[in-house]
Enzyme design. Structure first.
Site, PDB file in Angstrom:
ATOM      1  CG  ASP A  19      99.490  82.709  79.367  1.00  0.00           C
ATOM      2  OD1 ASP A  19     100.507  82.592  78.644  1.00  0.00           O
ATOM      3  OD2 ASP A  19      99.390  83.534  80.297  1.00  0.00           O
ATOM      4  CG  ASP A  52     104.615  83.879  80.481  1.00  0.00           C
ATOM      5  OD1 ASP A  52     105.698  83.409  80.902  1.00  0.00           O
ATOM      6  OD2 ASP A  52     104.056  84.862  80.992  1.00  0.00           O
ATOM      7  CB  CYS A  76      91.487  86.695  83.344  1.00  0.00           C
ATOM      8  SG  CYS A  76      92.554  86.846  84.800  1.00  0.00           S
ATOM      9  NE  ARG A 115      98.778  86.162  87.915  1.00  0.00           N
ATOM     10  CZ  ARG A 115      99.478  87.270  87.643  1.00  0.00           C
ATOM     11  NH1 ARG A 115      98.963  88.455  87.872  1.00  0.00           N
ATOM     12  NH2 ARG A 115     100.691  87.171  87.153  1.00  0.00           N
ATOM     13  NE  ARG A 144     112.175  90.532  84.853  1.00  0.00           N
ATOM     14  CZ  ARG A 144     113.065  89.672  84.338  1.00  0.00           C
ATOM     15  NH1 ARG A 144     114.177  89.352  84.971  1.00  0.00           N
ATOM     16  NH2 ARG A 144     112.815  89.097  83.174  1.00  0.00           N
ATOM     17  CB  CYS A 173      90.071  90.259  80.810  1.00  0.00           C
ATOM     18  SG  CYS A 173      90.649  91.935  81.025  1.00  0.00           S
ATOM     19  NE  ARG A 214     107.290  82.281  85.502  1.00  0.00           N
ATOM     20  CZ  ARG A 214     106.024  82.700  85.349  1.00  0.00           C
ATOM     21  NH1 ARG A 214     105.769  83.823  84.747  1.00  0.00           N
ATOM     22  NH2 ARG A 214     105.031  81.976  85.803  1.00  0.00           N
ATOM     23  CE1 TYR A 215     111.861  85.486  83.041  1.00  0.00           C
ATOM     24  CE2 TYR A 215     110.057  86.665  84.087  1.00  0.00           C
ATOM     25  CZ  TYR A 215     110.569  85.980  83.006  1.00  0.00           C
ATOM     26  OH  TYR A 215     109.793  85.798  81.888  1.00  0.00           O
ATOM     27  CB  CYS A 233      89.446  93.289  87.487  1.00  0.00           C
ATOM     28  SG  CYS A 233      90.968  92.341  87.490  1.00  0.00           S
ATOM     29  CE  LYS A 282     105.865  88.328  80.812  1.00  0.00           C
ATOM     30  NZ  LYS A 282     106.274  88.037  82.213  1.00  0.00           N
TER      31      LYS A 282
HETATM   32  C1  LIG Z   1     106.109  88.821  83.176  1.00  0.00           C
HETATM   33  C2  LIG Z   1     106.715  88.551  84.468  1.00  0.00           C
HETATM   34  C3  LIG Z   1     107.748  89.344  84.947  1.00  0.00           C
HETATM   35  C4  LIG Z   1     108.312  90.537  84.181  1.00  0.00           C
HETATM   36  O1  LIG Z   1     108.898  90.180  83.003  1.00  0.00           O
HETATM   37  P1  LIG Z   1     109.648  91.298  82.146  1.00  0.00           P
HETATM   38  O2  LIG Z   1     110.071  90.567  80.920  1.00  0.00           O
HETATM   39  O3  LIG Z   1     110.777  91.800  82.976  1.00  0.00           O
HETATM   40  O4  LIG Z   1     108.645  92.374  81.886  1.00  0.00           O
HETATM   41  C5  LIG Z   1     108.300  89.024  86.159  1.00  0.00           C
HETATM   42  N1  LIG Z   1     107.863  87.976  86.885  1.00  0.00           N
HETATM   43  C6  LIG Z   1     106.861  87.204  86.444  1.00  0.00           C
HETATM   44  C7  LIG Z   1     106.430  86.061  87.285  1.00  0.00           C
HETATM   45  C8  LIG Z   1     106.244  87.452  85.230  1.00  0.00           C
HETATM   46  O5  LIG Z   1     105.252  86.686  84.796  1.00  0.00           O
END
Ligand SMILES: *Cc1c(COP(=O)(O)O)cnc(C)c1O
Length: 364
Positions: free
Chosen positions: A287, A324, A126, A128, A110, A123, A106-107, A119, A331
């Protein structure tokens, strides 16, 4: 007043595998440790609600009080069958952001690697739940190859988060293989693991596990304590073992109606976390996942909680409150407003306890 006293804490109580294999899953099993309400019994007989609770986590439940925060996180209610307006099976569009099996990207720098759908305790809140618990199996060799190939082919990926499910349901050997493959990618700077094991099966944090994890530094762990009741001698010991191994531990709390939606509970929680050397990282607005609508609180509640923490307790204890973004935008931090007005000459602000102050802007 352990709820599982009728089981008399068997010899293998402290063995995480025993806890995992003896997860409570049925009305009959749960009925032995707590006084189930008719509503809980009705929900437990729904075949599509995945239930699994370690005897350890069940032992934290109040057998008499249906509003017990541990109970409400682990035992379903009929409300899970409802699908409120705006809810979706995959509200964060994780499937749409998955370029290869088990990766969510998504980012820019990372990715999330989904290590398993299993699990220690499922939860009720959850996000997911569309896949978690549906099939109890970890990623296959081929999926791991594909995911690592994806990461290795993209030099911009410097942070890999192993999530799930709970990756610490995997055996040490499998975790070791996964971590070794990720660590072998030269541009991966940090590895993170998201787990609730210290909360729901603290005996998982064994010296052998810690020995595996510390081979792959810099490695960070995020846990999810949602209520001060989850902080016990066993969970404290588990977190201490991680921190002592040089693993920074952060906490991600989900804001849950009727469970932790007050300043008082959150303040006690974050202060207890600092005593365990855990840094409160995020407070999540719930969420829009189908089946968890009954846990949602107004956004204003989260803002009020942050306002009740900032200045009133250690700055280290204050998490970032985030929403989110529905649809998968990532986020978004949401904060109380401390800036009252802004002009080229000055900014007017308010302090945590409501005093108005002016900060003159530089005039050159
Ligand atoms: C939460 C999340 C992250 C990590 O987010 P940070 O703000 O860096 O902790 C990375 N990828 C996805 C898809 C996420 O949902």
């Amino acid at each position: 007043m352990s709820a599982v006293c009728c089981l008399c804490k068997p010899e293998r109580w402290h063995d995480w595998r025993w806890q995992f294999r003896h997860r409570l899953r049925t009305i009959e099993q749960l009925g032995q440790v707590i006084k189930l309400t008719p509503e809980e019994e009705a929900a437990l007989s729904q075949p599509n609600f995945v239930v699994g609770i370690t005897p350890y986590f069940a032992s934290l439940m109040d057998p008499e009080d249906p509003t017990c925060p541990i109970r409400r996180q682990a035992i379903p209610l009929a409300a899970e069958g409802a699908s409120g307006p705006g809810t979706a099976a995959d509200p964060l569009n994780e499937e749409g952001l998955s370029p290869v099996s088990r990766i969510i990207h998504r980012y820019p720098d990372r990715v999330v690697l989904l290590g398993t759908e299993t699990c220690h305790t499922y939860c009720r809140h959850c996000t997911r739940r569309r896949r978690v618990g549906m099939v109890e199996k970890g990623l296959t060799r081929d999926e791991l190859e594909g995911a690592v190939e994806y990461i290795a082919g993209r030099p911009e990926i410097r942070d890999v988060l192993i999530s799930g499910g709970d990756p610490l349901t995997l055996a040490n050997g499998q975790l070791d293989r996964i971590l070794a493959k990720i660590r072998a990618v030269p541009h991966v700077e940090i590895i993170r693991i998201g787990t609730r094991a210290p909360v729901t099966n603290p005996y998982r944090i064994t010296p052998d596990l810690v020995a595996v994890l510390k081979k792959y530094h810099p490695l960070w762990i995020n846990v999810q304590f949602n209520h001060p009741k989850e902080i016990t001698e066993a969970s404290a010991r588990a977190c201490a073992a991680l921190v002592d191994a040089g693993i920074p531990v952060g906490n991600q709390t989900v804001l849950l109606k009727g469970i932790n939606d007050s300043v008082d509970v959150q303040k006690r929680l974050v202060q207890e976390l600092l005593k365990l050397r855990i840094r409160p990282y995020y407070l999540y607005q719930c969420d829009l996942a189908k089946g968890i609508d009954h846990f949602r609180t107004p956004v204003a509640r989260g803002i009020e909680i942050i306002e009740g923490l900032r200045g009133h307790t250690s700055g280290l204890a204050v998490p970032t409150f985030v929403i989110d973004a529905p649809g998968g935008g990532g986020k978004i931090p949401v904060s109380p407003q401390y800036v009252i007005s802004q002009s080229p000459e000055k900014v007017v602000l308010r302090t945590y306890d409501g005093k108005i102050v002016e900060y003159p802007e530089p005039q050159f």
